[in-house]
Every structure is written in structure tokens, then in C-alpha cells.
Design a protein around this motif. Sequence first.
Motif, short mmCIF file in Angstrom:
data_model
loop_
_atom_site.label_atom_id
_atom_site.label_comp_id
_atom_site.label_asym_id
_atom_site.label_seq_id
_atom_site.Cartn_x
_atom_site.Cartn_y
_atom_site.Cartn_z
N ASN A 131 -4.52 -2.63 0.47
CA ASN A 131 -5.72 -2.06 1.43
C ASN A 131 -6.65 -1.10 0.64
O ASN A 131 -7.63 -1.01 1.35
CB ASN A 131 -4.92 -1.31 2.48
CG ASN A 131 -4.11 -2.00 3.45
OD1 ASN A 131 -2.96 -2.53 3.06
ND2 ASN A 131 -4.46 -2.18 5.01
N GLY A 145 5.00 -4.93 5.62
CA GLY A 145 4.91 -3.71 4.65
C GLY A 145 6.42 -2.88 4.71
O GLY A 145 7.16 -2.98 4.00
N THR A 146 6.36 -2.10 6.01
CA THR A 146 7.48 -1.38 6.10
C THR A 146 8.95 -2.03 6.00
O THR A 146 10.01 -1.55 5.62
CB THR A 146 7.49 -0.99 7.70
OG1 THR A 146 6.17 -0.98 8.14
CG2 THR A 146 7.90 0.69 7.71
N MET A 161 3.10 -8.77 11.65
CA MET A 161 3.40 -7.66 10.48
C MET A 161 4.74 -7.16 10.94
O MET A 161 5.52 -7.93 11.45
CB MET A 161 2.69 -6.25 10.88
CG MET A 161 1.09 -6.64 11.06
SD MET A 161 -0.10 -5.34 10.67
CE MET A 161 0.37 -4.43 11.95
N SER A 162 5.45 -6.01 10.27
CA SER A 162 6.85 -5.92 10.56
C SER A 162 7.20 -5.98 12.00
O SER A 162 8.47 -6.22 12.48
CB SER A 162 7.32 -4.54 9.99
OG SER A 162 7.03 -4.62 8.59
N LYS A 212 0.77 -1.08 0.12
CA LYS A 212 0.03 -0.05 -0.17
C LYS A 212 0.90 1.00 0.07
O LYS A 212 2.05 1.35 0.69
CB LYS A 212 -0.86 -0.07 1.29
CG LYS A 212 -0.36 0.05 2.58
CD LYS A 212 -1.13 -0.06 3.80
CE LYS A 212 -0.57 -0.11 5.00
NZ LYS A 212 -1.15 -0.78 5.94
N ARG A 264 5.76 4.23 5.26
CA ARG A 264 4.65 4.29 4.23
C ARG A 264 4.66 5.80 3.34
O ARG A 264 5.05 6.84 4.18
CB ARG A 264 3.48 4.34 5.08
CG ARG A 264 2.34 3.50 4.22
CD ARG A 264 2.45 2.03 4.71
NE ARG A 264 2.22 1.88 5.95
CZ ARG A 264 2.31 0.63 6.74
NH1 ARG A 264 3.33 -0.14 6.42
NH2 ARG A 264 1.77 0.60 7.91
N ARG A 312 2.49 -10.40 7.13
CA ARG A 312 1.96 -9.44 6.04
C ARG A 312 2.99 -8.43 6.54
O ARG A 312 2.88 -7.42 7.45
CB ARG A 312 0.44 -9.04 6.31
CG ARG A 312 -0.62 -10.03 6.48
CD ARG A 312 -1.78 -9.35 6.56
NE ARG A 312 -2.05 -8.66 7.84
CZ ARG A 312 -2.48 -9.17 8.87
NH1 ARG A 312 -2.84 -10.18 9.08
NH2 ARG A 312 -2.62 -8.21 10.03
C1 LIG Z 1 -0.17 -1.95 6.32
C2 LIG Z 1 -0.44 -3.24 6.74
C3 LIG Z 1 0.48 -4.32 7.27
C4 LIG Z 1 1.68 -4.14 6.89
O1 LIG Z 1 2.32 -3.41 8.11
P1 LIG Z 1 3.95 -3.13 8.55
O2 LIG Z 1 3.76 -2.71 9.99
O3 LIG Z 1 4.19 -2.11 7.57
O4 LIG Z 1 4.47 -4.22 8.39
C5 LIG Z 1 -0.23 -5.67 7.56
N1 LIG Z 1 -1.54 -5.70 7.64
C6 LIG Z 1 -2.21 -4.87 7.25
C7 LIG Z 1 -4.17 -5.06 7.38
C8 LIG Z 1 -2.04 -3.56 7.16
O5 LIG Z 1 -3.04 -2.56 6.95
#
Ligand SMILES: *Cc1c(COP(=O)(O)O)cnc(C)c1O
Length: 230
Positions: free
Chosen positions: A57, A220-221, A202-203, A36, A227, A218
Motif C-alpha cells: 500500500n 493481510g491479517t 479481505m481477511s 504492508k 498490522r 487480498r
Molecule cells: C490492508 C489491505 C488489505 C488486507 O486487509 P486484511 O483485513 O488485513 O486482510 C486488502 N486490501 C487493501 C486495499 C488493503 O489496504
Amino acid sequence: MSTISESLQTAYTRLRQAELSAQRTSESVTLLAVSKTKPVEQLRAAYASGQRQFGENYLQEALEKIAELNDLEDLIWHFIGPIQSNKTKLIAESFEWVHTVCREKIANRLNDQRPDNMPPLNVCIQVNISGEASKSGATLKEVESLAELINQKPQLKLRGVMAIPENTGDHEKLAAQFIKLSDCFDTLKNKYADIDTLSVGMSQDLELAVQHGSTMVRLGTAIFGSRDNK
Ligand SMILES: *Cc1c(COP(=O)(O)O)cnc(C)c1O
């Protein structure tokens, strides 16, 4: 600044280490790259490094990326954002997975709007394990009837549960939430044939999630950096 390829490799190393520390089988946890706010060039870079599964997202942003990357035929798109009922058709037509189903109305619409010529849409039920009023997700109590409904839908395939645990430094509180979620996952697994996905981690909390049975983290960072503003 490291490149996407380097960050991705670091993330995979971290994930394999977490599996090892948790005495889990190597490669038993899938890495979903959460892209995202990130431009398609960065997704292409991740793809070039072997990444195939991406999570998005925001529907409009996701649809643009899916269209721009349609030359990459083996990409697998996961919708992981909140679902408004007027958006279900586009989600049903464009994604392989949805992680955030938490109401019957949404499940009904996704099933009805999933095109007949596509395989069933893979679904996870989002569970609100922290009980925070601000979080979306079904309550643990609601999961049972929602799972029953999804299981009866020919165009949906119930794969498991997803959660976003509370953002807290209280380790015990967090661990308690992970345990509740994995209990819920085990209950479903005993009841339905296709349950194999515990989408959590998550991260920040990847290691704890893998310790508590996550099968899909999942990130992202950890891959794309912080972001970008939308
Ligand atoms: C943004 C997001 C992530 C990733 O989060 P990070 O902390 O950047 O790894 C995972 N799951 C959902 C639902 C998110 O919205």
C-alpha cells in the motif's frame, strides 16, 4: 503464535473451502498476500511456502522491499494503495499490477511513464461501491469512461475492478455492494477482451466475496497477523 507458513496454508484451505461452498472451480480465485508494514523476512517466509503475489500500500515501503527481495525473480508486485499523481512514475516502473486507478489523470500518467521495455501494466479500476465520502474510487457512473480511456492506452492492460466494501456488520447492505461490483465487472467483461479480475475480499469477508464472484482476494491479517505500527 503460528508461523507464516502455517497461516498461509490455513488461508489457502479457507479459500479453497470458500470456492467449494460457492460452487466455484477450485483455484479460480487468486490469493494476494498483503504485506504492508511487515518486514521482508516474513515475505521471504511466505515465498518459501510458495507464495508469489504480494500487495503493498505504501510506495516508499514497497520500493525498499522490492529492492531487498530482487534476488527472488518470480515475485509479482501489486500496488493496492491510494495513488498520488507525483508517485505514478515509480509505480509504473516497479510494479506488475495496480489495483487503485480511479482518475483519468492517473491512468494517463501511468501509461506515459510505463517504460517501453516492460510489458503493459495490469490495471484494475477502483470503484467506490459503498458511496462513502471517505473512500476513494471511481463512482459506478465514472467507470465506463475511465475503462474506455485505459483500454486505448498501449502501456496499460485493463484487467478489471477492485473495491473495498464498507466495514459494516449489516450483511444485506454488504451483499448489495458486492452485487453492484460484480454487475460492473460483468459489464466490462462483455466489452473488453482482457477483463478477468474482480479484486475484492479481505481477511474478514473472503467467503462473501468469493460467493459474489471475486477472482482475487487480498489477505493481510489472515497471513501475517495484525498490522505492525509504521
Ligand atoms: C490492508 C489491505 C488489505 C488486507 O486487509 P486484511 O483485513 O488485513 O486482510 C486488502 N486490501 C487493501 C486495499 C488493503 O489496504
